[in-house]
Structure formats: structure tokens, C-alpha cells
Write a protein that holds these residues in place. Structure first.
Motif, PDB file in Angstrom:
ATOM      1  N   ALA A  55      -0.472   5.220   4.373  1.00  0.00           N
ATOM      2  CA  ALA A  55      -0.667   4.848   2.974  1.00  0.00           C
ATOM      3  C   ALA A  55      -2.123   5.025   2.567  1.00  0.00           C
ATOM      4  O   ALA A  55      -2.426   5.360   1.428  1.00  0.00           O
ATOM      5  N   SER A  95       0.832  -1.209   0.000  1.00  0.00           N
ATOM      6  CA  SER A  95       0.000   0.000   0.000  1.00  0.00           C
ATOM      7  C   SER A  95       0.866   1.258   0.000  1.00  0.00           C
ATOM      8  O   SER A  95       0.508   2.269  -0.620  1.00  0.00           O
ATOM      9  N   LEU A  96       1.993   1.203   0.689  1.00  0.00           N
ATOM     10  CA  LEU A  96       2.893   2.358   0.708  1.00  0.00           C
ATOM     11  C   LEU A  96       3.479   2.627  -0.673  1.00  0.00           C
ATOM     12  O   LEU A  96       3.590   3.785  -1.090  1.00  0.00           O
ATOM     13  N   MET A 102       2.957  11.428   3.404  1.00  0.00           N
ATOM     14  CA  MET A 102       3.749  10.633   2.463  1.00  0.00           C
ATOM     15  C   MET A 102       4.932  11.432   1.912  1.00  0.00           C
ATOM     16  O   MET A 102       5.957  10.857   1.529  1.00  0.00           O
ATOM     17  N   ASN A 128       3.609   3.156   9.634  1.00  0.00           N
ATOM     18  CA  ASN A 128       2.435   3.283   8.766  1.00  0.00           C
ATOM     19  C   ASN A 128       1.142   3.210   9.578  1.00  0.00           C
ATOM     20  O   ASN A 128       1.150   2.894  10.762  1.00  0.00           O
ATOM     21  N   LYS A 169      -2.701   8.896   2.561  1.00  0.00           N
ATOM     22  CA  LYS A 169      -1.557   9.574   1.921  1.00  0.00           C
ATOM     23  C   LYS A 169      -1.048  10.763   2.735  1.00  0.00           C
ATOM     24  O   LYS A 169      -0.248  11.555   2.239  1.00  0.00           O
TER      25      LYS A 169
END
Length: 435
Positions: free
Chosen positions: A327, A187-188, A333, A291, A330
Motif C-alpha cells: 500500500a 492504507s490499502l 496493487m 501487504n 503501490k
């Protein structure tokens, strides 16, 4: 790097064979206080050839069926392995468990070497012919207890290996997301690429079931390595956490920078530290990414607590920067790529010899090395002898006088004066005029 796994029923000597093979390892050993290593993984080096080695739990028969958890672990190890060492007891006759394991290995289609353990004299050596019944052509006697037969075993394992694996020389910075299952590694990558909107291509990776994704960031080419996925689905496979490192080992090998992903919901567990340790042992630059930060209440306050927690739990990684992101949403990020770039640059950093010697001479003047039996360590000269990671070689009067605490002091002095955030460093000592 090839992967070899040990398979067999309990008490046939798999762990003893594992320990004998691991003793061939000549990798740099890092100081990692506070880390209890799970010794089911290791790297073996033999005649300039390297391979990963995996030990597995003994496979038992229960109610005429394999125990499901042990079976899942064994099947996962077999899936990841290039060659399997099927260990049997040379002092016992074949039984139902041996035959079931044999059937499992035949179905895998993988190359198998039958290792007949506990063979320590010529008379017992005659017993190995009984094991041809298993249906494999490569059968070798060994004695883990008496360290016999291991040269022949290593020659057979590595006979088709290349002398040395070539490192790809290109301008792409390669980084991988490593960590235990379900922390959001894939997902990242998706969130990162979606944010940058600059995908160039998808490249089939050499890691089993992995995809390398090439993209640009600030006009620099990057390759994001997604950790290999499980080939078989199901809850049992997903729950075998300690074997998730199998999917990370090859990704670690191919990376310049490893991003260790931690789940903010479940917190830090021992397995996170195991995975970090292998990245450090491989000499890789690192970033820690926490995360699922969107699930944390009062995130601004929690960052301070988490930083202290990571400092305590990862005391062996004081030089690693941490980012907190999501993730899913977002959020934050944008903090990740600058840290990856910083770790990469420091991993490749070259320091002038004059600067290094000024730092060390000043450090010695402030704090001399302790004396030992009336003798004291003298440092004549220091130079950087390698990068990726930076390696510093000290010329001294007697390297046996180096105490681990003084070595750590010198490393701290180098780091205090030169930004080496994100990368391990190697310090070695040589006697004056030693090659």
C-alpha cells in the motif's frame, strides 16, 4: 446483525451461558482442520433472528482499580455491543466488583439485561430481587448448568429484532479488508482508490465508525468497506488484538468478498486464521493480500516461500488466491482487483445440472464410496441449489453413509472440473424423496 456481549466478574458463568446460547446456532459448519477457534465469538440464531455474541474476560478489582487490560477488552466489547448481558452470581450477594461494573454499564448508555445465573429452583428465584439494586429494569434468572431460563432470555434479547435482515439488491460489488490491527487495511483502500482515480462518493456505513467508498473499475461499480475503527485511542486499545475481530464481523456480514490482509513484516499469527475462519463460516468469497511487500528483501524469491507458508498455515483455504503488494509504494496493487472480481464471479457461479452429474458420475466410477456395515452410499442425482456460496445437493440412498473423507473427495472433484477459486462451497446430502 446485532451484537450482544457478556460482561461480569470471574466465575459467574459467562462462558457457560455463552456455550448454551451458541448451541442455538444453526449455521453451516465448515471443515477447517488446523484452526484452533477462539470461542469468545459466535453467532446465535433464534426463531429466524440472528445476532453476534461476544464473551469477555472476568473483570477484577486490583488495588481499587480495574486491571487495565481486562478493562480495555471489556470497554471495547461494550462499545461494539448493541445490548449487554450483565452476568451475576445468583448464589452470592452483590459486591464491590458488581457495583463497579454496574457503574461502567450505566455510563455506556447501552441497553443492559441483568442475567442472574445459578438460579435452578423457585426458592433461589426469590434472590433475584436483590439485584434490582444495580439499577437496571430487565433482570432474568437462568441456570446455565441446568439449561433453564434461556428461552425467556432469547425472547428478551431479540424482541425488537427484525424477522430477517434484507440483503441489499444492487449492482455494486462489495468487498472489505479484514485483519488484525496495523496490517494496513485502510492504507490499502487509499492506495487502491488513488491508483484508480475514480472515486464516486463516500457513503456513511452501517458498521460503527466505518466508511463505504464507492468507485468504478472497468465500468463496474464497487463499494470498498473499510473496517470500523476504534472509537477510543490509546496503546491499550490498539494492543487488544483478539478483540479486533469485533471490527471485522459486521464488515464481513455486508461483503460479497473479504480480503484478508496479512502483514509481511510480522508474518502469520493464529489470529489471522481466526479472522479467516469467520469469513468462511459466513460463506464469503475470499482473497488473501500480503501487504508491506516493500519491506521484504529479495521479493521474487520470497514469494515462493510465502506461498508455501500460506499453503501450510491455511490448509483449510486451498482454493484462495494470494496477492503480494504494498500500500505504501503501490507496487503490485494492480494484482488485487482481478482477484476480487474472480472470487466474486465464482461466488455467484451457476453450473448446469447435466455438467454436475457428469462430473459426479465419473468421480463415482473412479472411486466408489466405502462400504459401511455391508451398505454402500449411492448417489442418484446432484444439482446446484443456491449461490453465494455455491451449494450442491446430492440425492442419495442413505445420507448417514456419507463419510467426511468421501465428501471431501466429491468437493475436490467438483473443484478440479469447475473453476471455483476464491469461494467456499456447501455440499449437502438428502435421502431420495426427502423434502
Amino acid at each position: 446483525m446485532k451484537t450482544i456481549c457478556l460482561i461480569g466478574k470471574p466465575n459467574v458463568g459467562k462462558s457457560s451461558i455463552f456455550n448454551r446460547l451458541i448451541k442455538e446456532k444453526k449455521a453451516i459448519i465448515f471443515d477447517t482442520p488446523g484452526v484452533t477457534r477462539d470461542r469468545i465469538y459466535g453467532t446465535v440464531e433464534y426463531q429466524n433472528k440472528k445476532f453476534h455474541l461476544i464473551d469477555t474476560g472476568g473483570i477484577l478489582l486490583g488495588d481499587n482499580n480495574f486491571d487495565q487490560d481486562i478493562l480495555a477488552q471489556a470497554e471495547l466489547a461494550i462499545d461494539e455491543a448493541d445490548t449487554i448481558l450483565f452476568v451475576v452470581d445468583g448464589l452470592s450477594d452483590l459486591d464491590a466488583a458488581d457495583l463497579h461494573i454496574s457503574n461502567l454499564l450505566h455510563k455506556s448508555g447501552k441497553p443492559v439485561i441483568v442475567v442472574v445465573n445459578k438460579i435452578d429452583n423457585e426458592k433461589r428465584n426469590e434472590n433475584i430481587y436483590n439485584f434490582y439494586e444495580l439499577g437496571f429494569s430487565d433482570i432474568l434468572p437462568v441456570s446455565a448448568e441446568h439449561n433453564k431460563g434461556f428461552k425467556e432470555l432469547l425472547n428478551l434479547i431479540t424482541k425488537d429484532f427484525p424477522e430477517s435482515e434484507k440483503i441489499e439488491e444492487d449492482d455494486n460489488i462489495k468487498f472489505s479488508f479484514i485483519g488484525r490491527p496495523n496490517v494496513g487495511k485502510s492504507s490499502l483502500i487509499n492506495a487502491l482508490l488513488n491508483e484508480e482515480r475514480a472515486i464516486v462518493s463516500d457513503i456513511a456505513g452501517t458498521t460503527r465508525d466505518a466508511v463505504d467508498t464507492k468507485f468504478k473499475y472497468n465500468n463496474q461499480d464497487f463499494i470498498a468497506i473499510d473496517t470500523a475503527g476504534m472509537r477510543k485511542k490509546g496503546r491499550i486499545y490498539e494492543e487488544v488484538e483478539r478483540y479486533s475481530l469485533l471490527r471485522s464481523l459486521k464488515a464481513i456480514d455486508r461483503s460479497d468478498v473479504c480480503v484478508l490482509v496479512i502483514d509481511a513484516e510480522s508474518g502469520i499469527i493464529e489470529h489471522d486464521k481466526h479472522i479467516a475462519h469467520y469469513a468462511i463460516e459466513a460463506g464469503k468469497a475470499m482473497v488473501i493480500a500480503v501487504n508491506k511487500w516493500d519491506t521484504v528483501a529479495n521479493p521474487d524469491q520470497e514469494i515462493k516461500k510465502w506461498k508455501l507458508l500460506i499453503e501450510n498455515e491455511f490448509q483449510f483455504l486451498p482454493y484462495i488466491n494470494v496477492v503480494f503488494l504494498s500500500a505504501k509504494t503501490k507496487k503490485r496493487m494492480h494484482t488485487l482487483m482481478p482477484e476480487i472480481i474472480l472470487a466474486y464471479e465464482n461466488h455467484n457461479k451457476e453450473i448446469k445440472t447435466s455438467v454436475l452429474n457428469d462430473i459426479i458420475m465419473e468421480a463415482v466410477s473412479i472411486h466408489e464410496a466405502p462400504s459401511y456395515k455391508g451398505k454402500r452410499l449411492k448417489i442418484y442425482f446432484v444439482s446446484q441449489t443456491d449461490t453465494r456460496p455455491p451449494k450442491f445437493t446430492f440425492q442419495v440412498n442413505n445420507k448417514n453413509l456419507v463419510h467426511f473423507s468421501y465428501k471431501r473427495y466429491l468437493e475436490n472433484q467438483i473443484r478440479a472440473n469447475i473453476d471455483l477459486t476464491g469461494t467456499p462451497i456447501i455440499i449437502q446430502f438428502k435421502n431420495k424423496n426427502e423434502d
